[in-house]
Design a protein around this motif. Structure first.
Motif, short mmCIF file in Angstrom:
data_model
loop_
_atom_site.label_atom_id
_atom_site.label_comp_id
_atom_site.label_asym_id
_atom_site.label_seq_id
_atom_site.Cartn_x
_atom_site.Cartn_y
_atom_site.Cartn_z
N PRO A 67 69.89 -14.05 -67.14
CA PRO A 67 69.15 -13.58 -66.29
C PRO A 67 67.68 -12.70 -67.09
O PRO A 67 66.64 -12.63 -66.42
CB PRO A 67 69.71 -12.67 -65.26
CG PRO A 67 71.15 -12.28 -65.70
CD PRO A 67 71.34 -13.48 -67.00
N ALA A 68 68.35 -11.70 -68.10
CA ALA A 68 67.44 -10.71 -68.54
C ALA A 68 66.45 -11.30 -69.53
O ALA A 68 66.99 -12.27 -70.20
CB ALA A 68 68.37 -9.65 -69.08
N CYS A 69 65.52 -10.43 -69.75
CA CYS A 69 64.51 -10.93 -70.70
C CYS A 69 64.24 -9.62 -71.67
O CYS A 69 64.19 -8.41 -70.80
CB CYS A 69 63.27 -11.56 -70.26
SG CYS A 69 62.56 -12.53 -71.77
N ASN A 70 63.93 -9.67 -72.82
CA ASN A 70 63.75 -8.30 -73.70
C ASN A 70 62.18 -8.43 -74.17
O ASN A 70 61.55 -7.83 -75.01
CB ASN A 70 64.53 -8.48 -75.05
CG ASN A 70 64.57 -9.91 -75.74
OD1 ASN A 70 63.94 -10.88 -75.27
ND2 ASN A 70 65.33 -10.05 -76.62
N ILE A 71 61.40 -9.40 -73.51
CA ILE A 71 60.00 -9.35 -73.71
C ILE A 71 59.43 -9.94 -72.47
O ILE A 71 60.02 -10.14 -71.52
CB ILE A 71 59.43 -10.35 -74.79
CG1 ILE A 71 59.56 -11.82 -74.47
CG2 ILE A 71 60.24 -9.96 -76.10
CD1 ILE A 71 58.84 -12.68 -75.69
N GLN A 72 57.81 -9.59 -72.47
CA GLN A 72 57.20 -10.30 -71.27
C GLN A 72 55.96 -11.12 -71.86
O GLN A 72 55.19 -10.90 -72.70
CB GLN A 72 56.41 -9.03 -70.28
CG GLN A 72 55.70 -9.62 -69.24
CD GLN A 72 56.51 -10.24 -68.25
OE1 GLN A 72 57.48 -9.90 -67.71
NE2 GLN A 72 56.27 -11.48 -68.06
N CYS A 73 56.20 -12.42 -71.18
CA CYS A 73 54.93 -13.25 -71.47
C CYS A 73 53.94 -13.48 -70.62
O CYS A 73 54.44 -13.22 -69.32
CB CYS A 73 55.54 -14.86 -71.80
SG CYS A 73 56.79 -14.68 -72.89
N HIS A 74 52.66 -13.38 -70.73
CA HIS A 74 51.64 -13.28 -69.56
C HIS A 74 51.81 -14.66 -68.57
O HIS A 74 51.30 -14.87 -67.76
CB HIS A 74 50.27 -13.49 -70.07
CG HIS A 74 49.85 -11.89 -70.34
ND1 HIS A 74 50.33 -10.84 -69.48
CD2 HIS A 74 49.00 -11.27 -71.54
CE1 HIS A 74 49.70 -9.94 -70.15
NE2 HIS A 74 48.93 -9.93 -71.18
N TYR A 75 52.55 -15.76 -69.16
CA TYR A 75 52.57 -16.92 -68.37
C TYR A 75 54.15 -16.94 -67.51
O TYR A 75 54.35 -17.88 -67.03
CB TYR A 75 52.57 -18.22 -69.22
CG TYR A 75 53.31 -18.33 -70.34
CD1 TYR A 75 54.81 -18.34 -70.30
CD2 TYR A 75 52.74 -17.77 -71.68
CE1 TYR A 75 55.52 -18.38 -71.60
CE2 TYR A 75 53.75 -17.99 -73.03
CZ TYR A 75 54.68 -18.35 -72.68
OH TYR A 75 55.75 -18.21 -73.84
N CYS A 76 54.80 -15.84 -67.35
CA CYS A 76 56.11 -16.01 -67.02
C CYS A 76 56.18 -15.14 -65.64
O CYS A 76 55.78 -13.87 -65.71
CB CYS A 76 57.17 -15.67 -67.93
SG CYS A 76 58.82 -15.75 -67.47
N ASN A 77 56.67 -15.53 -64.62
CA ASN A 77 57.15 -14.55 -63.38
C ASN A 77 58.63 -15.11 -62.93
O ASN A 77 58.54 -16.38 -62.41
CB ASN A 77 55.99 -14.54 -62.51
CG ASN A 77 56.64 -13.93 -61.24
OD1 ASN A 77 57.62 -13.06 -61.34
ND2 ASN A 77 55.90 -13.80 -60.12
N ARG A 78 59.70 -14.85 -63.41
CA ARG A 78 61.07 -15.04 -62.99
C ARG A 78 61.19 -14.94 -61.50
O ARG A 78 62.22 -15.25 -60.98
CB ARG A 78 62.08 -14.70 -63.94
CG ARG A 78 61.92 -15.27 -65.57
CD ARG A 78 63.03 -14.98 -66.56
NE ARG A 78 63.22 -13.54 -66.33
CZ ARG A 78 62.99 -12.32 -66.85
NH1 ARG A 78 61.56 -12.61 -67.31
NH2 ARG A 78 63.31 -11.27 -66.61
N LYS A 79 60.59 -14.19 -61.02
CA LYS A 79 60.85 -13.88 -59.57
C LYS A 79 60.34 -15.08 -58.65
O LYS A 79 61.00 -15.33 -57.41
CB LYS A 79 60.14 -12.68 -59.00
CG LYS A 79 60.50 -11.40 -59.60
CD LYS A 79 59.87 -10.16 -58.93
CE LYS A 79 60.00 -8.89 -59.75
NZ LYS A 79 58.70 -8.39 -60.11
N TYR A 80 59.63 -15.87 -59.14
CA TYR A 80 59.09 -16.81 -58.17
C TYR A 80 60.13 -18.22 -58.45
O TYR A 80 60.45 -18.64 -59.31
CB TYR A 80 57.74 -17.30 -58.82
CG TYR A 80 56.92 -18.47 -58.31
CD1 TYR A 80 56.22 -18.25 -56.83
CD2 TYR A 80 57.14 -19.91 -58.34
CE1 TYR A 80 55.82 -19.25 -56.36
CE2 TYR A 80 56.81 -20.89 -57.63
CZ TYR A 80 55.88 -20.44 -56.57
OH TYR A 80 55.30 -21.64 -55.92
#
Ligand code: CLF
Ligand code: SF4
Length: 504
Positions: A67-80
Motif C-alpha cells: 500500500p505505501a509509496c516513497n515518492i509522489q507522481c503527479h499522475y497518481c492518486n491511490r485514494k481513487y
C-alpha cells in the motif's frame, strides 16, 4: 531547456534515421530487434508483458500487498478506486501475504493460462519490502513454476537487488520518466529519503540516480528489466528517446512507453491542472523514435494493481476475498503444464500458417503497408464477434510481416442484443486508420457502417491464427491496390489516446 514544449510532440522529437536493416522500410524509424539469446528467449517466452506473442496465450495476476509509496507522481492518486478504472495504482482491496497466496491458488485453479504473479502496488512494492518479499516467498514455495515479477519506481531498488535475485524473481519493471532532473521536477513533487522529504530537482536527481543504479545492478544479476515510461506531452515526450538510450545502454530489455491517463475526476495533480495525455499519433511518434535504440513494448494494457487474467481482461472481481474458499485451494500444476503443451502446438501451426502467407506476398511492393484491426479474445486466433469486442488489436501489415502496433479499447457495440449507435461511432473513430477489421462475425448494420467508413469488415479468416489472417488479407489487398481498385491510407488521429474507452 531551449526547446519548444508547446509544439506538437511529433515535430519536437529527434528524427530517427531508418536503420539499414529496417524491415519496415524506414517507416517505423527503427531497426529489427536482434535475435534473443536462447536463455533470454526462454525467460520471456511465456511472459505476457515481455513477449507480445505470449500475451495471446498467457495470463498474469497482480496481488495488491504493497500500500505505501516513497515518492509522489503527479499522475497518481491511490485514494481513487473505481471498479471500472484501469490504471496502475488502483485496487479494490488490499491483501496480506497469506490472503495473496490464497488468491493466487484460487486463480491458478480457474485460469490455466496463469504464468506470472506480479506485485505492482497499489503503492511501491519496495517501499513495502516485508509484505512484498513474504508474498513472493509464499508463492514460490506453493507454485514454483509461476514466474515472479515486480514493478517499482526504483527509489529503493539498489537496496533490494540481492534479495530479489535470491528469491529467483526473473523480471523487474522500473518506471523511468526522466533522466534530466529539470524534467523530473515537473513530474515528481517529492521523494521520501532517509526520513526526509526531498523536493524539486534534488528529489528528481536522487530518484534518477537510484533508478539507473538499480537497472545496472539488475543486469549484473541476470534479471530481465523492463523500463516503463509515462508519455506526458510537453513535459517528457521529447526527452524520452534520451531516456531510452540511457536505460538500454545499462542493460534494460525493453522500453514500454505508455500514455498518460489524466482526467479531473481522478483527483491527480495532472488531472486537476488540465495536463492532457498524448494523442494516438503523438504516442506512436515517441514509440517510433525510441525504437531506434530500444525494443519497444506496445501491448501494455496499463493494468490495475490487482488485475487478473489475459492482458486486456480483468477477472479480478471473480476472485474477491469474499469469494475465496475458507481453506486455500490445492495447486494444480498439471493443468498449467497441459495448457503450455497446447500452446506449443498452436504456436507451431501458427508459425507454419504465417510463413505460408508470407511466401505468397513475395511479389507485393516492398513499401506497401496497411493497418488491420483484429477482434480476438485470446488464444492467438481471430475469434471475437465485432459486437462483443471490448478492444481491437491493430497490426501493420507489409510484405515483410505483420507487426503489432497497438490495441484500441472500445465499448461493446452489442448490448443486450441491441446495437448501440453511439458506441459504433466511437469504434469507427478508434479504427479510422485501419483498412480492414478481421472478426469472427459481424452484424448487417455495423457491416454497412464499417464499409461506408472505408474499413472492410472481414469474416473470411474466422478462427485462423492472427498473423496468418492479417497477411492473407494483405495479399488480397495488395492485389486490389495493384489493379487500382483501392488506395492504401494511414490517416492520423488527433483524439486523445484512450478517449475511445470513455464510451465503455
Ligand atoms: Fe505485472 Fe508488470 Fe510484471 Fe506484467 S503488468 S508487474 S510486467 S506481470 Fe504488463 Fe500490465 Fe503493462 Fe505492467 S500489461 S501495466 S507492462
Ligand atoms: Fe503512485 Fe506508483 Fe508514483 Fe507511487 S510510484 S506515486 S504508487 S504511480
Amino acid at each position: 531547456m531551449g526547446r519548444d514544449l508547446h509544439a506538437p510532440a511529433a515535430s519536437r522529437l529527434p528524427v530517427a534515421s531508418p536503420a539499414a536493416n529496417c524491415r519496415f522500410q524506414g517507416g517505423c524509424g527503427g531497426p529489427v530487434p536482434p535475435e534473443l539469446p536462447d536463455d533470454v528467449a526462454a525467460k520471456v517466452k511465456n511472459h505476457p508483458c515481455y513477449s507480445e506473442e505470449a500475451h495471446h496465450h498467457f495470463a498474469r495476476m497482480h496481488v495488491a500487498v504493497a500500500p505505501a509509496c516513497n515518492i509522489q507522481c503527479h499522475y497518481c492518486n491511490r485514494k481513487y478506486d473505481c471498479a471500472n478504472e484501469s490504471r496502475p495504482g488502483v485496487v479494490s482491496e488490499r491483501l496480506s501475504p497469506s490472503q495473496a497466496l490464497a488468491k493466487v491458488l484460487a486463480v491458478a485453479k480457474e485460469v490455466p493460462e496463469l504464468a506470472v504473479v506480479g506485485i505492482a502496488g497499489p503503492g511501491d512494492p519496495l517501499a513495502n519490502p516485508g509484505p512484498t518479499f513474504e508474498t513472493m516467498e509464499l508463492v514460490k514455495r506453493a507454485a514454483p513454476d509461476l514466474q515472479l515479477c515486480l514493478s517499482t519506481n526504483g527509489l529503493a531498488l539498489p537496496d533490494h537487488v540481492d534479495g530479489i535475485a535470491a528469491l529467483g524473481v526473473g523480471h523487474v519493471t522500473v518506471t523511468v520518466n526522466m533522466t534530466d532532473p529539470e524534467v523530473g521536477e515537473r513530474i515528481y513533487p517529492w521523494v521520501a529519503w532517509k526520513g526526509r522529504r526531498l523536493v524539486g530537482r534534488d528529489a528528481a536527481k536522487l530518484l534518477s540516480e537510484r533508478q539507473l543504479e538499480g537497472i545496472a545492478r539488475l543486469r549484473e544479476k541476470g534479471i530481465l528489466c523492463k523500463v516503463n515510461s509515462v508519455v506526458i506531452p510537453g513535459v517528457n515526450d521529447a526527452h524520452l528517446p534520451e531516456v531510452s538510450r540511457r536505460v538500454m545502454a545499462l542493460g534494460a530489455f525493453t522500453h514500454n512507453l505508455m500514455p498518460l491517463i489524466s482526467a479531473p475526476e481522478h483527483g491527480t495533480f495532472y488531472g486537476c491542472t488540465g495536463q492532457a495525455g498524448p494523442t494516438r499519433e503523438e504516442l506512436e511518434a515517441v514509440q517510433a523514435c525510441c525504437e531506434g535504440t530500444a525494443r519497444v513494448m506496445r501491448h501494455c494494457r496499463q493494468c490495475r494493481a490487482d488485475a487478473v487474467g489475459l492482458l486486456g481482461q480483468d477477472r479480478n472481481a471473480e476472485f474477491a476475498l469474499s469469494r475465496l474458499p475458507p481453506e486455500p485451494a490445492q495447486d494444480v500444476p498439471d493443468v498449467r503444464r497441459a495448457h503450455r503443451a497446447g500452446v506449443e502446438r498452436v504456436r507451431a501451426l501458427a508459425a507454419q500458417a504465417r510463413d505460408e502467407a508470407l511466401s505468397r506476398l513475395a511479389g507485393a511492393p516492398p513499401d506497401l503497408r496497411a493497418r488491420v484491426a483484429v477482434a480476438t479474445k485470446g488464444g492467438g486466433t481471430v475469434n471475437e464477434h465485432f459486437g462483443h469486442a471490448r478492444e481491437f488489436q491493430v497490426y501493420e501489415a507489409s510484405p515483410s510481416g505483420a507487426r503489432f502496433l497497438s490495441h484500441r479499447k472500445v465499448g461493446s457495440y452489442c448490448q443486450g442484443g441491441e446495437g448501440e449507435e453511439d458506441v459504433l461511432d466511437a469504434v469507427l473513430r478508434a479504427l479510422s486508420d485501419c483498412q480492414a477489421v478481421l472478426v469472427a462475425r459481424v452484424g448487417h448494420c455495423p457491416k454497412g457502417r464499417l464499409a461506408a467508413a472505408g474499413i472492410e469488415p472481414v469474416t473470411e479468416f474466422a478462427h485462423q491464427p492472427v498473423e496468418a489472417a492479417v497477411l492473407s488479407w494483405f495479399g488480397t489487398f495488395a492485389g486490389c491496390v495493384a489493379r487500382g481498385e483501392v488506395r492504401a491510407r494511414t490517416p492520423a488521429s488527433s483524439e486523445p489516446f484512450g478517449s475511445e474507452a470513455q464510451v465503455a
